[in-house]
Write a protein that holds these residues in place. Structure first.
Motif, PDB file in Angstrom:
ATOM      1  N   GLU A  71      51.718  22.827  13.524  1.00 24.89           N
ATOM      2  CA  GLU A  71      51.621  22.173  14.556  1.00 24.89           C
ATOM      3  C   GLU A  71      49.849  22.092  15.146  1.00 24.89           C
ATOM      4  O   GLU A  71      49.990  21.506  15.774  1.00 24.89           O
ATOM      5  N   TYR A  72      48.812  22.124  14.795  1.00 21.10           N
ATOM      6  CA  TYR A  72      47.554  22.077  15.151  1.00 21.10           C
ATOM      7  C   TYR A  72      47.416  20.851  14.279  1.00 21.10           C
ATOM      8  O   TYR A  72      47.168  19.580  14.828  1.00 21.10           O
ATOM      9  N   SER A  73      47.667  21.051  12.711  1.00 23.40           N
ATOM     10  CA  SER A  73      47.226  19.792  11.667  1.00 23.40           C
ATOM     11  C   SER A  73      48.520  19.074  12.189  1.00 23.40           C
ATOM     12  O   SER A  73      47.624  17.888  12.528  1.00 23.40           O
ATOM     13  N   ASN A  74      49.631  18.487  13.270  1.00 20.58           N
ATOM     14  CA  ASN A  74      50.273  17.623  14.172  1.00 20.58           C
ATOM     15  C   ASN A  74      49.616  17.217  14.766  1.00 20.58           C
ATOM     16  O   ASN A  74      50.186  16.053  15.560  1.00 20.58           O
ATOM     17  N   ASN A  75      48.958  18.268  15.543  1.00 18.44           N
ATOM     18  CA  ASN A  75      48.636  17.789  16.888  1.00 18.44           C
ATOM     19  C   ASN A  75      47.377  16.596  16.795  1.00 18.44           C
ATOM     20  O   ASN A  75      46.137  16.922  16.596  1.00 18.44           O
ATOM     21  N   GLU A  76      47.086  15.413  16.710  1.00 20.46           N
ATOM     22  CA  GLU A  76      46.163  14.412  16.566  1.00 20.46           C
ATOM     23  C   GLU A  76      45.019  14.154  17.693  1.00 20.46           C
ATOM     24  O   GLU A  76      44.469  14.007  17.473  1.00 20.46           O
ATOM     25  N   LEU A  77      45.654  14.843  18.752  1.00 19.42           N
ATOM     26  CA  LEU A  77      44.136  14.574  19.708  1.00 19.42           C
ATOM     27  C   LEU A  77      44.013  15.739  19.537  1.00 19.42           C
ATOM     28  O   LEU A  77      42.442  15.921  19.808  1.00 19.42           O
ATOM     29  N   LEU A  78      43.788  17.674  19.360  1.00 15.18           N
ATOM     30  CA  LEU A  78      42.886  18.166  18.814  1.00 15.18           C
ATOM     31  C   LEU A  78      41.979  17.769  17.620  1.00 15.18           C
ATOM     32  O   LEU A  78      41.168  18.117  17.897  1.00 15.18           O
ATOM     33  N   VAL A  79      43.198  17.652  16.330  1.00 16.91           N
ATOM     34  CA  VAL A  79      42.188  16.512  15.220  1.00 16.91           C
ATOM     35  C   VAL A  79      41.501  16.292  15.796  1.00 16.91           C
ATOM     36  O   VAL A  79      40.060  16.140  15.101  1.00 16.91           O
ATOM     37  N   ASN A  80      41.040  14.577  16.786  1.00 21.46           N
ATOM     38  CA  ASN A  80      40.201  13.912  16.964  1.00 21.46           C
ATOM     39  C   ASN A  80      39.329  14.480  17.771  1.00 21.46           C
ATOM     40  O   ASN A  80      38.212  14.077  17.661  1.00 21.46           O
ATOM     41  N   TRP A  81      39.365  15.646  18.292  1.00 20.36           N
ATOM     42  CA  TRP A  81      38.789  16.039  19.109  1.00 20.36           C
ATOM     43  C   TRP A  81      37.728  17.055  18.181  1.00 20.36           C
ATOM     44  O   TRP A  81      36.333  17.090  18.751  1.00 20.36           O
ATOM     45  N   LEU A  82      38.446  17.831  17.020  1.00 20.53           N
ATOM     46  CA  LEU A  82      37.810  18.264  16.302  1.00 20.53           C
ATOM     47  C   LEU A  82      36.496  17.850  15.856  1.00 20.53           C
ATOM     48  O   LEU A  82      35.434  17.616  15.073  1.00 20.53           O
ATOM     49  N   GLU A  83      37.282  16.735  15.431  1.00 21.88           N
ATOM     50  CA  GLU A  83      36.415  16.194  14.876  1.00 21.88           C
ATOM     51  C   GLU A  83      34.965  14.912  14.714  1.00 21.88           C
ATOM     52  O   GLU A  83      34.160  15.075  14.926  1.00 21.88           O
ATOM     53  N   GLN A  84      35.497  14.743  16.502  1.00 23.49           N
ATOM     54  CA  GLN A  84      34.552  13.961  17.400  1.00 23.49           C
ATOM     55  C   GLN A  84      33.316  15.142  17.783  1.00 23.49           C
ATOM     56  O   GLN A  84      32.038  14.814  17.434  1.00 23.49           O
ATOM     57  N   HIS A  85      33.642  16.021  17.561  1.00 18.56           N
ATOM     58  CA  HIS A  85      32.621  17.121  17.990  1.00 18.56           C
ATOM     59  C   HIS A  85      31.729  18.274  16.860  1.00 18.56           C
ATOM     60  O   HIS A  85      31.032  18.901  17.224  1.00 18.56           O
ATOM     61  N   TYR A  86      32.187  17.754  15.346  1.00 18.50           N
ATOM     62  CA  TYR A  86      31.768  18.497  15.000  1.00 18.50           C
ATOM     63  C   TYR A  86      30.863  18.462  14.216  1.00 18.50           C
ATOM     64  O   TYR A  86      29.978  19.686  13.995  1.00 18.50           O
ATOM     65  N   PHE A  87      30.443  16.946  14.301  1.00 17.20           N
ATOM     66  CA  PHE A  87      28.800  16.672  13.718  1.00 17.20           C
ATOM     67  C   PHE A  87      28.274  17.317  14.463  1.00 17.20           C
ATOM     68  O   PHE A  87      26.534  17.139  15.139  1.00 17.20           O
ATOM     69  N   GLU A  88      28.295  17.126  16.462  1.00 15.14           N
ATOM     70  CA  GLU A  88      27.336  17.252  17.531  1.00 15.14           C
ATOM     71  C   GLU A  88      27.256  18.682  17.075  1.00 15.14           C
ATOM     72  O   GLU A  88      25.885  19.833  17.662  1.00 15.14           O
ATOM     73  N   ILE A  89      27.840  19.504  17.254  1.00 12.75           N
ATOM     74  CA  ILE A  89      27.857  20.776  17.369  1.00 12.75           C
ATOM     75  C   ILE A  89      27.727  21.796  15.661  1.00 12.75           C
ATOM     76  O   ILE A  89      26.725  22.194  16.134  1.00 12.75           O
ATOM     77  N   GLN A  90      27.341  20.535  14.381  1.00 14.11           N
ATOM     78  CA  GLN A  90      26.738  21.185  13.721  1.00 14.11           C
ATOM     79  C   GLN A  90      25.589  20.949  13.895  1.00 14.11           C
ATOM     80  O   GLN A  90      24.082  21.855  13.734  1.00 14.11           O
ATOM     81  N   LYS A  91      24.222  20.119  14.436  1.00 15.02           N
ATOM     82  CA  LYS A  91      23.264  19.470  14.906  1.00 15.02           C
ATOM     83  C   LYS A  91      22.412  21.003  15.732  1.00 15.02           C
ATOM     84  O   LYS A  91      22.095  21.232  15.839  1.00 15.02           O
ATOM     85  N   VAL A  92      23.472  21.313  16.576  1.00 25.04           N
ATOM     86  CA  VAL A  92      23.360  22.586  17.829  1.00 25.04           C
ATOM     87  C   VAL A  92      23.166  23.482  16.498  1.00 25.04           C
ATOM     88  O   VAL A  92      21.739  24.618  16.634  1.00 25.04           O
TER      89      VAL A  92
END
Ligand SMILES: [Zn+2]
Length: 106
Positions: A71-92
């Motif tokens: 269900e998480y995998s099929n939730n494109e909003l969730l996956v997009n959010w994670l993708e958009q914040h991944y590099f920001e979190i990695q920087k922090v």
């Protein structure tokens, strides 16, 4: 980075073999994850920043799939959010860890 520097790779996601394939044209799609075929396809459009974002996006799909969180995998909003914040979190994270190293109080 030259386009042809990205080569297809066999990887493991939660111990499950996947194949990552780079193609020149994915017909209007940047990336694709087939959880049944264990296959990730990435459009190699020459824009490394965009390609990395797409790889992260597809990896979240695959990790959710392999963790039984379909269900998480099929939730494109969730996956997009994670993708958009991944590099920001990695920087922090890097900032926190780097600070620890340079403070020399361990
Ligand atoms: Zn997606």
């Amino acid at each position: 980075m030259k386009k042809n520097e990205l080569i297809n790779k066999a990887i493991k996601i939660k111990g499950v073999p996947y194949f990552v394939e780079f193609v020149e044209d994915l017909h209007g799609c940047l990336g694709l994850t087939d959880g049944k075929a264990k296959h990730i396809i990435i459009e190699n459009n020459g824009d490394l920043k965009e390609i990395k974002k797409t790889i992260v996006h597809e990896l979240f799909h695959a990790f959710f799939d392999e963790c039984g969180l379909v269900e998480y995998s099929n939730n494109e909003l969730l996956v997009n959010w994670l993708e958009q914040h991944y590099f920001e979190i990695q920087k922090v994270l890097n900032f926190i860890v780097d600070n620890k190293k340079s403070s020399n109080k361990s």
